[in-house]
Design a protein around this motif. Structure first.
Motif, PDB file in Angstrom:
ATOM      1  N   LYS A 202     -29.747  31.791  78.843  1.00 53.15           N
ATOM      2  CA  LYS A 202     -29.483  32.860  77.861  1.00 53.15           C
ATOM      3  C   LYS A 202     -30.776  33.518  77.395  1.00 53.15           C
ATOM      4  N   THR A 203     -31.753  32.689  77.052  1.00 52.48           N
ATOM      5  CA  THR A 203     -32.977  33.232  76.472  1.00 52.48           C
ATOM      6  C   THR A 203     -33.789  34.018  77.497  1.00 52.48           C
TER       7      THR A 203
ATOM      8  N   LYS B  82     -32.062  37.274  77.919  1.00 52.90           N
ATOM      9  CA  LYS B  82     -32.304  38.125  76.750  1.00 52.90           C
ATOM     10  C   LYS B  82     -33.678  38.774  76.830  1.00 52.90           C
TER      11      LYS B  82
ATOM     12  N   GLU C 201     -27.992  36.636  71.475  1.00 55.64           N
ATOM     13  CA  GLU C 201     -27.504  35.403  72.095  1.00 55.64           C
ATOM     14  C   GLU C 201     -26.323  34.877  71.287  1.00 55.64           C
TER      15      GLU C 201
ATOM     16  N   THR D 168     -24.028  34.924  76.609  1.00 53.37           N
ATOM     17  CA  THR D 168     -23.712  33.507  76.492  1.00 53.37           C
ATOM     18  C   THR D 168     -23.838  32.853  77.860  1.00 53.37           C
TER      19      THR D 168
ATOM     20  N   ASN E 215     -28.725  31.847  67.370  1.00 59.40           N
ATOM     21  CA  ASN E 215     -27.532  32.233  68.123  1.00 59.40           C
ATOM     22  C   ASN E 215     -26.258  31.579  67.587  1.00 59.40           C
TER      23      ASN E 215
END
Length: 366
Positions: A33-34, A37, A106, A28, A58
């Protein structure tokens, strides 16, 4: 009807996790975030069977769909939902040999309580917080409330679990000092367990990219990410390194795998444009924080010629909308960007901010 659907998805997801018991990495933060990830997935996928959240899955519907291995929603197709339920139950009752060992999920938060709901579906073994910023402040009222919401991802962690935290973020300092779980930090601060340094936009073999150094416990690895622009991707790489180190990988193999990292579409991707131009595509989403980062990248690009910024509206800023847009405009002027184009009613405040900071009117187009 929607609440019933969410409840069914939650039960199916929880039953799936109970059966296959994958390690869960939950991410988070307000921004990054992406990219985080994608970097984690890049490093882990050759050693483990991994699955990561696709698109922007998410939330209360997207997270269970990710756990069920679905990269699209049936939408309004009733038969599609029935088939999804049947296939999920078949996997729960039967045996699916290739279910992921690690899920990289996410966890977004549009409103207070969202993180608590998502962690009630998937309790993290490793929880990552990237950066606290003003995204969705319209629904939280203050950045302190946003920080409180993001930090709630740490509450379900046990002593044996890991919190991966941004050492550079002032809103995470108390969590770093008081967390009940194991902690590994990342950032440009020298206190960071995984330290990022010497971040530069460079050209290597006619390809632009980001170079930096990763350090951990005395070991140092030089990195170059081709066609990847900005310190935020160096931060994503450091985050991925911190996660991988908790899984007993070493810095050398982490560095080798990060060389293949590619950010998701619309996150400061470098594209070849017309007439020998380059385009920095940061179109996925925007906040004043991420817009300023994109402008700094534009300023630092080691190229000759004019530099042009094009912005649309930034949404969900609430009472900070006018000042947030104007701050971006002032940054355009301060960084010496040659031309500014804005599209949209809110984005006019970007133009006003640039003008009030002293940018000439014939360089601004609205």
């Amino acid at each position: 009807m929607k609440k019933i659907l969410y409840f069914i998805l939650k039960i199916l997801a929880k039953l799936t996790l109970a059966k296959y018991k994958p390690k869960i990495i939950a991410i988070t933060g307000s921004v990054g975030k992406t990219s985080c990830k994608e970097a984690i997935f890049c490093v882990l996928q050759t050693k483990y069977i991994c699955y990561r959240t696709v698109k922007n899955y998410n939330n209360e519907a997207g997270l269970p769909l990710s756990i069920l291995g679905k990269d699209s929603s049936p939408g309004k197709n009733v038969f599609g939902w029935l088939w999804l339920t049947f296939s999920a139950l078949k996997r729960i009752i039967g045996k699916y040999n290739s279910y992921p060992e690690i899920l990289i999920l996410e966890m977004g938060a549009d409103r207070p309580g969202d993180i608590k709901y998502l962690t009630s579906i998937a309790k993290p073994d490793i929880a990552v917080i990237t950066t606290i910023g003003h995204s969705h402040i319209e629904f939280f009222g203050s950045i302190e409330n946003i920080a409180k919401e993001k930090l709630s991802i740490l509450k379900p962690l046990l002593k044996k679990d890991w919190a991966i935290l941004n050492q550079d973020d002032k809103f995470l300092q108390e969590a770093i000092s008081k967390s009940k779980s194991q902690i590994k930090t990342f950032g440009q601060s020298k206190k960071s367990d995984v330290n990022i340094s010497n971040i530069h936009l460079t050209a290597h073999q006619e390809t632009f990219g980001t170079s930096f150094k990763l350090k951990h416990q005395g070991s140092e690895t030089p990195m170059f990410l081709p066609k990847v622009l900005g310190w935020q991707h160096a931060q994503a790489a450091a985050t991925a390194a911190a996660v991988a180190l908790t899984l007993d990988m070493n810095l050398v193999e982490i560095g080798e795998r990060l060389a293949k990292y590619s950010p998701a579409r619309g996150r400061t991707n470098l594209l070849l444009g017309n007439k020998r131009s380059w385009v920095i595509d940061d179109t996925y989403n925007a906040s004043p924080q991420s817009a300023k980062v994109a402008l700094e990248i534009l300023k630092e690009m080691p190229v000759k010629g004019r530099k042009i910024a094009i912005f649309g509206d930034m949404l969900e800023l609430g009472s900070l909308s006018e000042t947030g847009h104007q701050e971006v405009g002032k940054t355009v002027k301060e960084l010496g960007i040659d031309y500014l184009f804005v599209i949209g009613e809110r984005a006019r405040d970007i133009a006003r901010g640039a003008k009030s900071a002293g940018m000439k009117e014939d360089k601004i187009y609205s």
